[in-house]
Structure formats: structure tokens, C-alpha cells
Design a protein around this motif. Structure first.
Motif, PDB file in Angstrom:
ATOM      1  N   LEU A 116      -7.788  -5.137   0.116  1.00 27.73           N
ATOM      2  CA  LEU A 116      -6.689  -4.718  -0.601  1.00 27.73           C
ATOM      3  C   LEU A 116      -6.265  -5.646  -1.714  1.00 27.73           C
ATOM      4  N   PHE A 117      -5.999  -6.858  -0.879  1.00 26.25           N
ATOM      5  CA  PHE A 117      -4.944  -7.841  -1.920  1.00 26.25           C
ATOM      6  C   PHE A 117      -6.002  -8.319  -3.101  1.00 26.25           C
ATOM      7  N   ALA A 118      -7.156  -8.811  -2.413  1.00 25.84           N
ATOM      8  CA  ALA A 118      -8.054  -9.527  -3.146  1.00 25.84           C
ATOM      9  C   ALA A 118      -8.777  -8.516  -4.356  1.00 25.84           C
ATOM     10  N   PRO A 119      -8.965  -7.121  -3.710  1.00 28.19           N
ATOM     11  CA  PRO A 119      -9.577  -6.312  -4.552  1.00 28.19           C
ATOM     12  C   PRO A 119      -8.468  -5.971  -5.984  1.00 28.19           C
ATOM     13  N   LEU A 120      -7.164  -5.998  -5.395  1.00 30.06           N
ATOM     14  CA  LEU A 120      -5.980  -5.661  -6.408  1.00 30.06           C
ATOM     15  C   LEU A 120      -6.086  -6.849  -7.621  1.00 30.06           C
ATOM     16  N   ALA A 121      -6.105  -7.888  -7.097  1.00 35.80           N
ATOM     17  CA  ALA A 121      -5.980  -8.919  -7.764  1.00 35.80           C
ATOM     18  C   ALA A 121      -7.194  -9.143  -8.760  1.00 35.80           C
ATOM     19  N   GLY A 122      -8.444  -8.623  -8.125  1.00 35.63           N
ATOM     20  CA  GLY A 122      -9.638  -8.582  -8.961  1.00 35.63           C
ATOM     21  C   GLY A 122      -9.583  -7.490 -10.092  1.00 35.63           C
ATOM     22  N   ALA A 160     -13.995  -3.367  -4.429  1.00 36.36           N
ATOM     23  CA  ALA A 160     -14.241  -4.343  -3.359  1.00 36.36           C
ATOM     24  C   ALA A 160     -15.593  -3.929  -2.592  1.00 36.36           C
ATOM     25  N   PHE A 161     -15.747  -2.622  -2.399  1.00 35.70           N
ATOM     26  CA  PHE A 161     -17.166  -2.116  -1.960  1.00 35.70           C
ATOM     27  C   PHE A 161     -18.320  -2.451  -2.858  1.00 35.70           C
ATOM     28  N   ALA A 162     -17.895  -2.369  -4.107  1.00 39.96           N
ATOM     29  CA  ALA A 162     -19.262  -2.810  -5.043  1.00 39.96           C
ATOM     30  C   ALA A 162     -19.634  -4.051  -4.849  1.00 39.96           C
ATOM     31  N   VAL A 163     -18.723  -4.993  -4.964  1.00 36.06           N
ATOM     32  CA  VAL A 163     -18.984  -6.469  -4.496  1.00 36.06           C
ATOM     33  C   VAL A 163     -19.570  -6.711  -3.291  1.00 36.06           C
ATOM     34  N   LEU A 164     -18.892  -6.297  -2.056  1.00 40.20           N
ATOM     35  CA  LEU A 164     -19.640  -6.210  -0.922  1.00 40.20           C
ATOM     36  C   LEU A 164     -20.854  -5.897  -0.494  1.00 40.20           C
ATOM     37  N   ARG A 165     -21.335  -4.673  -1.479  1.00 38.73           N
ATOM     38  CA  ARG A 165     -22.404  -4.034  -1.214  1.00 38.73           C
ATOM     39  C   ARG A 165     -23.640  -4.974  -1.528  1.00 38.73           C
ATOM     40  N   GLU A 166     -23.386  -5.720  -2.726  1.00 40.25           N
ATOM     41  CA  GLU A 166     -24.363  -7.046  -3.048  1.00 40.25           C
ATOM     42  C   GLU A 166     -24.737  -7.733  -1.841  1.00 40.25           C
ATOM     43  N   TRP A 167     -23.896  -7.805  -0.578  1.00 34.65           N
ATOM     44  CA  TRP A 167     -24.188  -8.673   0.270  1.00 34.65           C
ATOM     45  C   TRP A 167     -24.462  -7.840   1.762  1.00 34.65           C
ATOM     46  N   PRO A 218       0.717  -1.210   0.027  1.00 34.38           N
ATOM     47  CA  PRO A 218      -0.048   0.055  -0.131  1.00 34.38           C
ATOM     48  C   PRO A 218       0.925   1.345  -0.083  1.00 34.38           C
ATOM     49  N   VAL A 219       2.240   1.224   0.591  1.00 33.59           N
ATOM     50  CA  VAL A 219       2.746   2.374   0.573  1.00 33.59           C
ATOM     51  C   VAL A 219       3.353   2.780  -0.755  1.00 33.59           C
ATOM     52  N   VAL A 220       3.598   1.765  -1.495  1.00 31.09           N
ATOM     53  CA  VAL A 220       4.138   1.976  -2.921  1.00 31.09           C
ATOM     54  C   VAL A 220       3.191   2.167  -4.220  1.00 31.09           C
ATOM     55  N   THR A 221       1.959   1.635  -3.823  1.00 22.22           N
ATOM     56  CA  THR A 221       0.921   1.466  -4.672  1.00 22.22           C
ATOM     57  C   THR A 221       0.498   2.896  -5.042  1.00 22.22           C
ATOM     58  N   PRO A 222       0.188   3.723  -6.341  1.00 21.94           N
ATOM     59  CA  PRO A 222      -0.219   4.767  -6.541  1.00 21.94           C
ATOM     60  C   PRO A 222      -1.879   4.969  -5.864  1.00 21.94           C
ATOM     61  N   ASP A 223      -2.039   6.151  -5.192  1.00 19.44           N
ATOM     62  CA  ASP A 223      -3.229   6.308  -4.594  1.00 19.44           C
ATOM     63  C   ASP A 223      -4.613   5.993  -5.395  1.00 19.44           C
ATOM     64  N   ILE A 224      -4.477   6.188  -6.683  1.00 23.95           N
ATOM     65  CA  ILE A 224      -5.608   6.259  -7.443  1.00 23.95           C
ATOM     66  C   ILE A 224      -5.904   4.560  -7.772  1.00 23.95           C
ATOM     67  N   ILE A 225      -4.720   3.748  -7.656  1.00 28.56           N
ATOM     68  CA  ILE A 225      -5.023   2.117  -7.827  1.00 28.56           C
ATOM     69  C   ILE A 225      -5.636   1.769  -6.749  1.00 28.56           C
ATOM     70  N   LEU A 226      -5.292   1.990  -5.438  1.00 33.17           N
ATOM     71  CA  LEU A 226      -5.783   1.780  -4.177  1.00 33.17           C
ATOM     72  C   LEU A 226      -7.316   2.299  -4.276  1.00 33.17           C
ATOM     73  N   ALA A 227      -7.595   3.206  -4.858  1.00 35.22           N
ATOM     74  CA  ALA A 227      -8.712   3.975  -4.774  1.00 35.22           C
ATOM     75  C   ALA A 227      -9.558   2.950  -5.541  1.00 35.22           C
ATOM     76  N   ILE A 228      -9.205   2.708  -6.777  1.00 30.24           N
ATOM     77  CA  ILE A 228     -10.160   1.918  -7.631  1.00 30.24           C
ATOM     78  C   ILE A 228     -10.291   0.448  -7.136  1.00 30.24           C
ATOM     79  N   ALA A 229      -9.310  -0.011  -6.485  1.00 33.61           N
ATOM     80  CA  ALA A 229      -9.426  -1.496  -5.954  1.00 33.61           C
ATOM     81  C   ALA A 229     -10.593  -1.434  -4.930  1.00 33.61           C
ATOM     82  N   LEU A 230     -10.468  -0.491  -4.063  1.00 29.55           N
ATOM     83  CA  LEU A 230     -11.210  -0.253  -2.942  1.00 29.55           C
ATOM     84  C   LEU A 230     -12.888  -0.133  -3.449  1.00 29.55           C
ATOM     85  N   VAL A 231     -12.975   0.759  -4.433  1.00 27.86           N
ATOM     86  CA  VAL A 231     -14.345   0.940  -5.034  1.00 27.86           C
ATOM     87  C   VAL A 231     -14.907  -0.332  -5.631  1.00 27.86           C
TER      88      VAL A 231
END
Lengths: 354, 269, 307
Positions: C37-43, B121-128, B106-119
Motif C-alpha cells: 500500500l504505502f510504497a505503491p501509493l508513493a510509486g 505493486a503486483f506488476a513490479v512484484l511479478r518480475e520477481w 486505506p479507509v479514506v482513500t478512494p477504492d480506485i486509487i487503492l486498486a491502481i496502487a495494488l495493480v
């Protein structure tokens, strides 16, 4: 401050057949050792000989692969470190940097939940013994090396352990301070009358403080004796070389009490057990003569002469150009280049195991 | 070292100017009484008063604070435990290497990549579960996710400075495991934990990109509010707000530095 | 070995017990990071090859189409649009890095030459703005470059911009914003390596009558290589993913990969293509890292072993 064991037996430390390996490196090999209660024992040896490992096994920081360690009737190996009646003075001192000196000293008593009313006088007494009362409210980083060491000692002694382990406690001190502390250690051990086990690689230190010295070599004991015995009668070439000062003479022997050296023949008190090996003789046991002595006389020439304050040190080159080191009284005067006779008395010649 | 060419000084001052001049400009404008445009119309503190009474700003400030505190708490607990678990367990080498990599990711990954990964993740988890609909909860989760690494790194480096001999000495002095933690390790670890928490909190306040992606309509934070106001047309209240934030940040840094020097200073009686 | 008694820190224990305790401690954090983090990045890597659904959703039909689109071809044939965005991002990050190094290197020397008690203060002075939120700093640039501010007034009178207009949105404004945003991260690693510089080597180079450039290259640059490398990485990679500054100071036409990603996840609602752009960003960062490592290995073989 005496230690009457509950069952009346003395608290002797018995170490039996200890093996310890780190990976493929065998550090201790079947080491056995008895240390009577109240003895000041020094484990002496070069680095890697296993002395610190042995100490850590007694303290409870390492588990041996085989063997037993008992203190009186108690099996020490069955106890974790914090339940052993043993305390350690670490090489680094390992004082707690976030605690004042007095709280460092009180640490062990507080761990055992000794009431403050009983704890305070004991802490004060230990600090007085170690002469650190004036530093009580300071933090370790505000103290000098010598002061820290006193705190470390007080912190261990205040718990009145049955055995005190000292892991090279003086290696961080300068020579003058080391001398002072050596005297202090001896005084404290007499006062508390508990077993001290000191680990060091400094032979002078070992000789100065110990009742008994154990010279360790490759995970075993090379020689076990009083400081006098170890110093004057090293049993093996390793011990003689480690203790440093003796002259080593390579020799051959054919079952008779006569040894053949490069510079001539020497009479021994008894035949050597080997056909080829080493003899040793201490510098102060060699006599300088003007004329050829009756037995074991060797001719040589003084190649160097050094004044050591209380004695002269002579280096004498022999016929085969080997050199002997000799010490003489300060009133004996010789000059460099002078040809002399040396007498190597048979009783002072040590036949070494290799 | 003394014979530095003169242009080096000039280049350096240019750098300092580039860093500070816009902040200074906004600070000056925040005292300007002109409502529209940047003509100087005289000194005023009105915008500060208006800012302090602005519902949207106050609610954004509250959201920012809530987000910072909540995510920092989560990250500090999880990150500290992580650092302890990694450092004080004889893990096999491959596991240690893998963990190091995971913490540094997480320290070396660009913010925007973390951001879209989280978006995602939340989209998937929202189903649930509806908990993951964009809002303060997703913001807190998102911030804590990258804060954990920073806390674990800071606490871990502090933990590495506490030698094995400290634990052995405590054990030698009859301390059981609980006592070792309470009386030896935690007191020495505390500065590291506090530093890690402060860093995590700063990073949370500093974040825009991740917040921008995962926030919802009711969870506007101060940076999001300012970004939105740029589109809607700036009012001088925003100048005042920015100046307060800049001053607050600087004050916090000075305070931290001062605390640090005080801690390092030798305590005497 | 399992089940055998071990001593760790003076406590008798067994390996399974140690691992059990360790697992409990790290479980929370790793589970959290795994899920968020890890799973979403892989996703994300998988998503990059999925297809956009008719109404903006994601269809798990795998395709190279997103990559092809990023390279410039879409259903209407080839367009320079995406290529331009990618190229602009790489160019902006490169120029920003060079500018930051040009200003940051002198600053590192400048600080290192000051007396010790000033150095901490100056470093703090340079680091403090980086703790202020990026949006606020960029917003501050907007205000500073505003139409009625002194900078714009000067430009207007020099005829560089039309009367009454601001200095943003312009490309120059983007560069100003980028440099001021990244500069602290350039200076810090440079300073740490300049501070440890062995000046005897510089003197030696001078004694050998090396010219100023050669002295700099062999006496100074070679020694600062690790710091230079760290500074380049810390400046280049965040620059590559930037979208706030270009958005606020560059206007709607100045698009970067960051803006592209943001659009796909926002108004365009084309997540697979956004993920492809994100994947490209990560790969470009990795290539940059790898390239810089190669350069540093070629430049510093003689400096090895001195550290």
C-alpha cells in the motif's frame, strides 16, 4: 489464618527514603515509614499528596526513583507485582467483567495453580465472610456498588496476603453504606489479623477504622499518630486545617508563655517556638462562662446557634470580629445575641508548626 | 420534536424507496418465467434451480467465499496484533500519530486509487515471482491490505475500553503475562476481534473495484461475474443470484444484530 | 533512559524490551501495508510523471506531459475531452452530494423523531442496502429502469422517451444510482448529530420571533454542522472516484475520472496517464476536505465549547 514467617521474624513493612517524581513533579520526597505486622494504617491527605503513589509502589505498579521497601526480610522492590504477597482493593474495584463473582474471587488462587479441591472451600469461606454467597453466579454488572466492593474485598482476602492495600475503596458508596462498610472493614481486619493500608481523603473514615493515621502533605508525612492524637493534637496548621474542626488563632509570641492574639492575650503552657504563628483549640475544649474566668477569658457575643442533635454548635464573635466555633452540651441553653465569656484553658491550647 | 412538517415524512419515504425499489424489482423478476425481456409470464422457481446448477456461478461463489475467508483470516490476525502492539507499547507521540495516519489511510482513500496502487505493486512484484500474477492470490493480498486497517481500528477501540486497572488487578492477583492475556485481555477483546473479522468479511464481499483491477481470468468472484454478465446479456439466473445475495446479506446483518443483543442481554441463571 | 527498569502494568521491564515486543507485534501488519500500500501509493505519485512506452510499458523519462494532457492538450492540439470528464466528475459528485443532503436531512429528522425502539430498526433499514454489493445494486437499477418495467412504461406514455426504450443509459439514471448508493453514508452522520440536537435552542430562536429560515439556520443548522460536514465528506469523496455506476447506467459516452483511470490501466494501457488522473483525484479530494474545513470553521465559531 496466622502468618508465622519462616525465619520467625515479624512481617513488618519497612519503607525507607522513597523518592518518586513523575516528570518534573516530585510526588514523594524521602518518605520513610514502618508499619508493624497486623496494624490498620490509614494514609490520609488531600489529592496530590502522594498517598496513592505510595500505595502503588508497595503494590508494585510503580517503581520509586530511590529508596527501599521491605516486608520482613524480603526486598519487595525486587519482585514484580504478581510475586508480592500483597493484594489490592482498587478504587474502581477493577472486577473482571467477563467472570462471575465466584470466578473473580478464585482468580488469584487459580493464577497460583491451587488445586480446585483446595480452592473451592477457600473461595466459599471468603464469600461467606463478605456475605456475597448469594451473588456467586452473577456477573459484576449485575451487582450494586456495595456488592461489587464486597466482591473486590473477597477477591483480595481469599489469597491471604501479608498486606492488604485499599485505594479509596469507599469513594463510590453513599454515606449510609460507607458507615456499614467501615464497621465491616474493622471486623475483617481483626478476623484476618493482617496489615491493612487504607488510602483515603475522608478524615471521618480514617478516624473510624484506623489503628494509626498518617497524614500526608506534599509527598511527606505531616503527622503520624493514633486517631485520637491526630484529631486532638494536630501538630501543624496543615493538619489542623485538614482535620477540619479545630479553631485556628493567628498569634504572636515573644519567647514568654504568653501569646498575643487579635482579641487579647492568652497564656500558654510553654513559650511558642515562633514569633508569629497559629494556635489551635478544639470547639469542645472551650468553656462558656457567665463571669470572667481567672485565666484566658475572652469576651464575645453569640452570633449563631445551631442544634446538632447531640450538641449545640455556637459561633461566637470576638472583639476583633474573628469567630470561634464552640460546642456545648444539649442541656446548656444560650440565645443568639447573648454576650458571654469564653475560657480557653492553657492546657488545651495547641501551639502549631506552620 | 413532535411537530415535524409532513413533507419530512414524504422525503424520507422517497429515500427508502430509492434504496429498496430496484432490489425489489429484481426479486420479483427472479420469479418471472419469461426468458427474454421483462414481461410477466407467470411464477417460477426455475431460475433458482438453474442458478444452483450453473458451473460459472458456483465457481464464482466459491471464489468469493474463499477470498473472503482467506483475506479475513490474514487481516484479523495481522490487524489484531497491530492494534495490540500500538496500544500496549508506550510509543513516542510522533510514532503514534504516524501510525494512526497510516491505519486511517486505506479507509479514506478512494477504492480506485487503492486498486491502481495494488495493480502497480503486483506488476513490479511479478518480475520477481510468478505468485503475483493476477488471480486468487493477488485478490486475497489486495483485500487483506485494506481489511487490516478496519480490523485494527475495531480491535483498537475495544482495547481502549479495557482499563489499565484490569491488567493491574490481574497482576496483583498473581497472574503472569501469559495468564493476563489468556484470562483477562483476550476474553474481553474477543467481541472486538469477532466484530472486526465480520466487518472485514463484509467489506471483502462488498468490494468490486479492487477485485475488478487485480483479478485474473480464473478468479472471477460473484460481483465480477454479474458485471461481466451485464455486458454479455443478462439471464434471469442473475436475477436469482442477486436476490439470493441480497437476502443473504440481510440475513447476515439480522443475525449479527441478534447475536449482539443476546451478548448484551444480562446472563441469568 | 534506556536499560533502566520500568514497571508497566505491574511488570518489571526495560524500554528496549517493551519496544522490542511492540515492534514484533506491529511488524507483520506494517510490513504488509508497506509493501502493498504505502510504497505503491508513493510509486503512483512518481508514475504520474513518467512516460508511456511505445508498446504500452512505462519509460522513466520524467515529464509534465501527462498533466498537460489532463488539462486538454495532446499531440493533436486542444480538445475539451479530458476537461469535460474532469468537470463532469466534479459536477456529478457535487449534485449527488446536494441531492443526498436534501433527502438525507429530512430522513435524519424523521428517524430521530421516532420512539427509541424504532430508531435502531430504521437505521438498520437504511444501512442494509449499503452492505449489498454495489454491482448488484446498480444491476438492479438497470432492471428496474428496463424497457418493459412500469417506470419506463409511464415515461413512454408521457412521451419522455421513445416507445419501447429503457430509461438507461441516461444521465438521470446515473443520478438515481448515485443517490441510492451514497444515501446511507449521508444519513448516518446526519442522524448522529440530529439526535444530539439541543432543542431548547430551537425553541429560543422561535421565541425570538425568528422566521422559519432563520430558526433553521441558527437553531438547527449551526448545531448540526459537524454531522453535515461528515456527511458531505462521506458522500462527495466516494462520488468523485465512482466508475461502476456511470459505466452501467450512463453508457459509453458518460465518462468520469474513475472511468478514465480504469481505461488507462485497462484497454489503453497508459499507466502514467492513469496515475496522473488518480493523483488528480486524490488532490481534488484533499482540496474538498480542506475547503469544507474552512467552511465549518467559519460557520461554527459560536457553537464551539458547547460540545
Amino acid at each position: 489464618m496466622t502468618h508465622p514467617p519462616a525465619d520467625g521474624r515479624p512481617l513488618d513493612l519497612a519503607i525507607r527514603a522513597i523518592d518518586k517524581a513523575f516528570g518534573s513533579v516530585q510526588v514523594l520526597r524521602g518518605l520513610s515509614l514502618d508499619i508493624p505486622d497486623g496494624q490498620f494504617v490509614t494514609l490520609l491527605g488531600p489529592s496530590g499528596c502522594g498517598k496513592t503513589t505510595l500505595l502503588r509502589i508497595i503494590a508494585g505498579f510503580e517503581a520509586p526513583d530511590r529508596g527501599t521497601v521491605t516486608l520482613g526480610a524480603v526486598d519487595l522492590l525486587a519482585l514484580p507485582a504478581h510475586k508480592r504477597p500483597v493484594n489490592t482493593v482498587f478504587q474502581s474495584y477493577a472486577l473482571f467483567p467477563h467472570l462471575r463473582c465466584e470466578d473473580n474471587v478464585a482468580f488469584g488462587l487459580r493464577s497460583r495453580r491451587i488445586p480446585e479441591a483446595e480452592l473451592r472451600p477457600r473461595v466459599r469461606e471468603a464469600m461467606e465472610t463478605m456475605r456475597i454467597t448469594e451473588f456467586a453466579r452473577r456477573y459484576p454488572h449485575e451487582l450494586s456498588g456495595g456488592q461489587r466492593q464486597r466482591v473486590a474485598l473477597a477477591r483480595a482476602l481469599v489469597n491471604e496476603p501479608e498486606v492488604l492495600l485499599l485505594d479509596e475503596p469507599m469513594s463510590a458508596l453513599d454515606a449510609k453504606l460507607r458507615h456499614e462498610v467501615q464497621g465491616e472493614l474493622k471486623r475483617i481486619q481483626r478476623k484476618y489479623q493482617i496489615t491493612f493500608i487504607l488510602v483515603t481523603h475522608d478524615q471521618d473514615e480514617a478516624i473510624a477504622v484506623s489503628d494509626r493515621i498518617l497524614i500526608m502533605q506534599d509527598g511527606g508525612i505531616a503527622q503520624d499518630g493514633t486517631p485520637e492524637q491526630v484529631y486532638e493534637r494536630p501538630v501543624s496548621r496543615f493538619v489542623a486545617e485538614f482535620m477540619g474542626s479545630a479553631n485556628l488563632l493567628p498569634a504572636r509570641c515573644a519567647g514568654t508563655p504568653v501569646a498575643v492574639c487579635g482579641f487579647g492575650e492568652l497564656h500558654l503552657p510553654a513559650p511558642a517556638t515562633w514569633s508569629e504563628g497559629h494556635l489551635a483549640i478544639r470547639p469542645e475544649d472551650i468553656e462558656v462562662r457567665q463571669a470572667q474566668p481567672a485565666v484566658n477569658g475572652v469576651a464575645g457575643r453569640i452570633s449563631e446557634r445551631l442544634f446538632r442533635g447531640d450538641h449545640w454548635e455556637l459561633l461566637v464573635t470576638l472583639g476583633d470580629s474573628s469567630t470561634l466555633r464552640i460546642t456545648t452540651e444539649p442541656d446548656q441553653h444560650h440565645s443568639e445575641g447573648e454576650a458571654v465569656w469564653l475560657e480557653l484553658p492553657p492546657d488545651d491550647l495547641l501551639v502549631l508548626r506552620d | 420534536m413532535s411537530r415535524l412538517p409532513r413533507w419530512i415524512g414524504w422525503a424520507s419515504w422517497l429515500g427508502v424507496v430509492i434504496l429498496y425499489i430496484p432490489l425489489l424489482a429484481v426479486a420479483i423478476l427472479s420469479f418471472n418465467s419469461t426468458r427474454y425481456g421483462q414481461q410477466w409470464g407467470g411464477f417460477t422457481l426455475d431460475w433458482y434451480a438453474k442458478m444452483a446448477a450453473n458451473e460459472a456461478i458456483l465457481s464464482a461463489a466459491w471464489n468469493s467465499l474463499l477470498l473472503g475467508v482467506a483475506s479475513t483470516l490474514i487481516a484479523t490476525v495481522a490487524g489484531t496484533l497491530l492494534a495490540i502492539g500500538l496500544h500496549r507499547t508506550p510509543w513516542p507521540r510522533w510514532f503514534q500519530r504516524g501510525s494512526d495516519l497510516a491505519i486511517n489511510l486505506p479507509v479514506v482513500t478512494p477504492d480506485i486509487i487503492l486498486a491502481i496502487a495494488l495493480v502497480g505493486a503486483f506488476a513490479v512484484l511479478r518480475e520477481w515471482s510468478a505468485v503475483f500474477k493476477p488471480g486468487l492470490v493477488t485478490l486475497i493480498i489486495a483485500h487483506a491490505t485494506f481489511q487490516i486497517s478496519f480490523v485494527a481500528l475495531v480491535v483498537g477501540s475495544r482495547l481502549a475500553t479495557i482499563g489499565r486497572d484490569q491488567v493491574e488487578a490481574a497482576r496483583d492477583l498473581y497472574a503472569n503475562t501469559g495468564q493476563i492475556w489468556l484470562r483477562v485481555l483476550l476474553p474481553q477483546l474477543m467481541p472486538g476481534i469477532i466484530a472486526g473479522a465480520l466487518l472485514a468479511f463484509t467489506i471483502s464481499l462488498d468490494d468490486f473495484v479492487v477485485s475488478f483491477f487485480v483479478s485474473g481470468p480464473d478468479s472471477t468472484t460473484l460481483p465480477l461475474l454479474i458485471y461481466a454478465s451485464v455486458r454479455r446479456g443478462v439471464t434471469p439466473e442473475i436475477h436469482a443470484l442477486s436476490t439470493v445475495i441480497v437476502a443473504g446479506t440481510m440475513l447476515a446483518i439480522i443475525l449479527t444484530a441478534w447475536l449482539q443483543t443476546r451478548r448484551d442481554a444480562t446472563p441469568k441463571d | 533512559m534506556a536499560g533502566r527498569t520500568l514497571i508497566v502494568d505491574g511488570y518489571l521491564t526495560t524500554r528496549p524490551r517493551l519496544y522490542g515486543r511492540g515492534t514484533l507485534l506491529i511488524l507483520g501488519a506494517f510490513l504488509w501495508m508497506g509493501v502493498f500500500l504505502f510504497a505503491p501509493l508513493a510509486g503512483l505519485a512518481v508514475l504520474a510523471f513518467a512516460t508511456r512506452g511505445e508498446y504500452g510499458g512505462v519509460e522513466w523519462t520524467f515529464t509534465w506531459g501527462n498533466l498537460v494532457r489532463l488539462a486538454g492538450w495532446d499531440e493533436f492540439g486542444f480538445s475539451w475531452n479530458h476537461v469535460q470528464i474532469v468537470w463532469r466528475s466534479l459536477w456529478l459528485a457535487t449534485v449527488t452530494t446536494v441531492l443526498c443532503l436534501l433527502i438525507g436531512f429530512p430522513m435524519a429528522f424523521w428517524i430521530a423523531a421516532k420512539p427509541a425502539r424504532w430508531r435502531g430498526l430504521l437505521l438498520a433499514l437504511i444501512m442494509v442496502p449499503s452492505c449489498v454489493n454495489l454491482v448488484i445494486r446498480t444491476y438492479a437499477w438497470q432492471q428496474f429502469l428496463g424497457a418493459q418495467m412500469p417506470a419506463a412504461w409511464v415515461a413512454q406514455h408521457l412521451g419522455l422517451v421513445p416507445e419501447g426504450s429503457a430509461l438507461y443509459p441516461t444521465v438521470a439514471a446515473v443520478y438515481l444510482g448515485m443517490v441510492s448508493c451514497m444515501l446511507p453514508f449521508t444519513v448516518l452522520p446526519l442522524y448522529t448529530s440530529v439526535e444530539r440536537l439541543d432543542w431548547t435552542l430551537v425553541e429560543a430562536a422561535r421565541d425570538l420571533h425568528a422566521g422559519r429560515l432563520r430558526t433553521f439556520r441558527h437553531g438547527i443548522l449551526a448545531q448540526c454542522m459537524p454531522g453535515l460536514l461528515a456527511a458531505t465528506i462521506l458522500t462527495f469523496i466516494p462520488s468523485l472516484g465512482m466508475f461502476v455506476i456511470s459505466d452501467m447506467l450512463g453508457g459509453a459516452k458518460f465518462l468520469l475520472i474513475g472511468n478514465l483511470i480504469q481505461q488507462q490501466f485497462g484497454s489503453m494501457n497508459d499507466w502514467p496517464f492513469g496515475a496522473t488522473a488518480g493523483l488528480f483525484l486524490v488532490l481534488a479530494s484533499l482540496v474538498a476536505l480542506w475547503g469544507l474545513r474552512l467552511v465549518s470553521e467559519r460557520e461554527t465559531p459560536h457553537a464551539r465549547g458547547r460540545r
